[in-house]
Design a protein around this motif. Sequence first.
Motif, PDB file in Angstrom:
ATOM      1  N   ASP A   1       0.813  -1.214   0.000  1.00  0.00           N
ATOM      2  CA  ASP A   1       0.000   0.000   0.000  1.00  0.00           C
ATOM      3  C   ASP A   1       0.844   1.260   0.000  1.00  0.00           C
ATOM      4  OD1 ASP A   1      -2.224  -1.559   0.060  1.00  0.00           O
ATOM      5  OD2 ASP A   1      -2.606  -1.328   2.199  1.00  0.00           O
ATOM      6  N   LYS A   2       2.095   1.160   0.448  1.00  0.00           N
ATOM      7  CA  LYS A   2       2.899   2.362   0.623  1.00  0.00           C
ATOM      8  C   LYS A   2       4.179   2.385  -0.208  1.00  0.00           C
ATOM      9  CE  LYS A   2       1.299   3.409   5.324  1.00  0.00           C
ATOM     10  NZ  LYS A   2       1.694   3.697   6.712  1.00  0.00           N
ATOM     11  N   VAL A   3       4.805   1.243  -0.407  1.00  0.00           N
ATOM     12  CA  VAL A   3       6.099   1.240  -1.073  1.00  0.00           C
ATOM     13  C   VAL A   3       6.205   0.074  -2.039  1.00  0.00           C
ATOM     14  CG1 VAL A   3       7.326   2.383   0.823  1.00  0.00           C
ATOM     15  CG2 VAL A   3       7.138  -0.108   0.806  1.00  0.00           C
ATOM     16  N   THR A   4       7.194   0.163  -2.925  1.00  0.00           N
ATOM     17  CA  THR A   4       7.542  -0.942  -3.817  1.00  0.00           C
ATOM     18  C   THR A   4       8.804  -1.604  -3.278  1.00  0.00           C
ATOM     19  OG1 THR A   4       6.583   0.155  -5.741  1.00  0.00           O
ATOM     20  CG2 THR A   4       8.187  -1.587  -6.162  1.00  0.00           C
ATOM     21  N   LEU A   5       8.750  -2.901  -3.076  1.00  0.00           N
ATOM     22  CA  LEU A   5       9.865  -3.651  -2.500  1.00  0.00           C
ATOM     23  C   LEU A   5      10.554  -4.477  -3.571  1.00  0.00           C
ATOM     24  CD1 LEU A   5       8.023  -4.952   0.693  1.00  0.00           C
ATOM     25  CD2 LEU A   5       9.335  -2.854   0.445  1.00  0.00           C
ATOM     26  N   GLU A   6      11.869  -4.483  -3.538  1.00  0.00           N
ATOM     27  CA  GLU A   6      12.652  -5.284  -4.470  1.00  0.00           C
ATOM     28  C   GLU A   6      13.058  -6.588  -3.789  1.00  0.00           C
ATOM     29  OE1 GLU A   6      15.959  -2.964  -5.732  1.00  0.00           O
ATOM     30  OE2 GLU A   6      14.755  -1.630  -6.988  1.00  0.00           O
ATOM     31  N   VAL A   7      12.752  -7.702  -4.416  1.00  0.00           N
ATOM     32  CA  VAL A   7      13.109  -9.015  -3.890  1.00  0.00           C
ATOM     33  C   VAL A   7      14.237  -9.578  -4.740  1.00  0.00           C
ATOM     34  CG1 VAL A   7      12.303 -11.340  -3.354  1.00  0.00           C
ATOM     35  CG2 VAL A   7      10.760  -9.389  -3.093  1.00  0.00           C
ATOM     36  N   ASN A   8      15.356  -9.880  -4.104  1.00  0.00           N
ATOM     37  CA  ASN A   8      16.539 -10.374  -4.803  1.00  0.00           C
ATOM     38  C   ASN A   8      16.644 -11.895  -4.723  1.00  0.00           C
ATOM     39  OD1 ASN A   8      17.245  -7.720  -5.331  1.00  0.00           O
ATOM     40  ND2 ASN A   8      18.466  -7.534  -3.475  1.00  0.00           N
ATOM     41  N   ALA A   9      17.365 -12.478  -5.671  1.00  0.00           N
ATOM     42  CA  ALA A   9      17.552 -13.928  -5.712  1.00  0.00           C
ATOM     43  C   ALA A   9      18.436 -14.376  -4.553  1.00  0.00           C
ATOM     44  CB  ALA A   9      18.181 -14.343  -7.034  1.00  0.00           C
ATOM     45  N   PRO A  10      18.045 -15.437  -3.844  1.00  0.00           N
ATOM     46  CA  PRO A  10      18.840 -15.934  -2.720  1.00  0.00           C
ATOM     47  C   PRO A  10      20.061 -16.735  -3.157  1.00  0.00           C
ATOM     48  CG  PRO A  10      16.947 -17.328  -3.039  1.00  0.00           C
ATOM     49  CD  PRO A  10      16.810 -16.214  -4.023  1.00  0.00           C
ATOM     50  N   ALA A  11      20.077 -17.136  -4.431  1.00  0.00           N
ATOM     51  CA  ALA A  11      21.195 -17.937  -4.946  1.00  0.00           C
ATOM     52  C   ALA A  11      21.234 -17.783  -6.464  1.00  0.00           C
ATOM     53  CB  ALA A  11      21.017 -19.410  -4.572  1.00  0.00           C
ATOM     54  N   SER A  12      22.318 -18.211  -7.052  1.00  0.00           N
ATOM     55  CA  SER A  12      22.418 -18.229  -8.511  1.00  0.00           C
ATOM     56  C   SER A  12      21.742 -19.482  -9.034  1.00  0.00           C
ATOM     57  CB  SER A  12      23.890 -18.212  -8.945  1.00  0.00           C
ATOM     58  OG  SER A  12      24.519 -17.020  -8.531  1.00  0.00           O
ATOM     59  N   GLY A  13      21.016 -19.331 -10.117  1.00  0.00           N
ATOM     60  CA  GLY A  13      20.336 -20.497 -10.660  1.00  0.00           C
ATOM     61  C   GLY A  13      19.406 -20.145 -11.797  1.00  0.00           C
ATOM     62  N   THR A  14      18.557 -21.091 -12.142  1.00  0.00           N
ATOM     63  CA  THR A  14      17.640 -20.960 -13.271  1.00  0.00           C
ATOM     64  C   THR A  14      16.209 -20.863 -12.769  1.00  0.00           C
ATOM     65  OG1 THR A  14      19.138 -22.313 -14.606  1.00  0.00           O
ATOM     66  CG2 THR A  14      16.901 -21.969 -15.459  1.00  0.00           C
ATOM     67  N   ILE A  15      15.474 -19.882 -13.298  1.00  0.00           N
ATOM     68  CA  ILE A  15      14.076 -19.724 -12.903  1.00  0.00           C
ATOM     69  C   ILE A  15      13.268 -20.896 -13.440  1.00  0.00           C
ATOM     70  CG2 ILE A  15      12.045 -18.223 -12.974  1.00  0.00           C
ATOM     71  CD1 ILE A  15      14.455 -17.070 -11.483  1.00  0.00           C
TER      72      ILE A  15
END
Length: 406
Positions: free
Chosen positions: A55-69
Amino acid sequence: MRLTLLNLNFGVKMSVNIVVPPLGESVTEATIAKWHKKEGEFINVDELLVEIETDKVTLEVNAPASGTIGEIKSKEGDLVKVGQLLGTMSEGNSKAAAQPTQAEAPKSAPQSIALSPAYSSDKILSPAANKLAAEKGVDVNQITGSGKDGRITKEDVLFPQQAEAITSGSGDNSNREVRVKMTRLRKTIAQRLKESQNTAAILTTFNEVDMSEAFRIRKLYQEKFQEKHGIKLGFMSFFVKACVAVLKEIPAVNGSIEGDDIIYKNYYDIGVAVGTEQGLVVPVLRDADKLSFAGVEKGIASLGKKARDGKLSMQDMMGGTFSITNGGTYGSLLSTPIINPPQSGILGMHNIVQRPVAVNGNVEIRPMMYVALSYDHRIIDGKEAVTFLVKIKELVENPEKLLFDI
């Protein structure tokens, strides 16, 4: 704000679950704003994976490890809750493990091709637009091409991801309207502003401030101030310091209503309105009464940068006791600002304009600013509101009173 996913479930294939991380106190749900990777793409550890909007902000979620989606289970625009599974990825430290989901187009591809039969249209798309439309499921029949001879470009396809063209059924206007889905932040802003108008008894009082002395002091000490503190001396610090001083004298303006009670707050967290591409946000300058002029300027600059970069945290936005908005940065001469609930007052600053004024019986050209105080008449009497604004005027017109706390 950057968040790193922590829910790791390692199996035989080193699978990692992508889940909605904790969003902050009392925040339980968010909207998927944008995926930065597609299924089958490789991602490095700590690389931006997905943006989620509260409701207030946009949050960036980063990858916890290197890999393939692997599989993406929640699409852009979906409402998700804390802990909900967004998708999966297979951990691995080599891009070679990533399998492309679609072969690259040959370099000799033509510059424009007819739309694939699935779209049942005689419109012409560029190769990039055709590929993107197929991937996103965009109905190109609702798109008016901006390219040569009406050709639909990649940019034309990107826009309908957020704006869906509608047909008004009124002849010439059918292609001149668009329906834009409100972002979660914009929807919250709309709800809170309407809530403020429906709940508070809002009244606005006005005055004008002669900025001559503030200009003089700012010019006199600007160079030394900047050399010592590494930041320019602006006018916001004058008004923040003035507001804090007067809020201590008139505590009702720093208070709020909670049920049948009035809460008088003996701390001074000043919200500073900042305009961003996503909408207006009001991050909070904590304990402004304990900050120097330099501390105020640095705090406002830091919050402003975080707001424009989309890096504000929930903590940055919570708990203000009074707000200041400066429409003068956009050229506004006068306005009636809306209270940011549950606060009871907001000061509106405006454009500084050289105007003729009467000074000791003579007409002089002075830099003048109109100021406005919108207040909740349920808790603040007219006398208190007018006195508040008069005292703000006196302090800014005589900055030495701020410097010597008199």
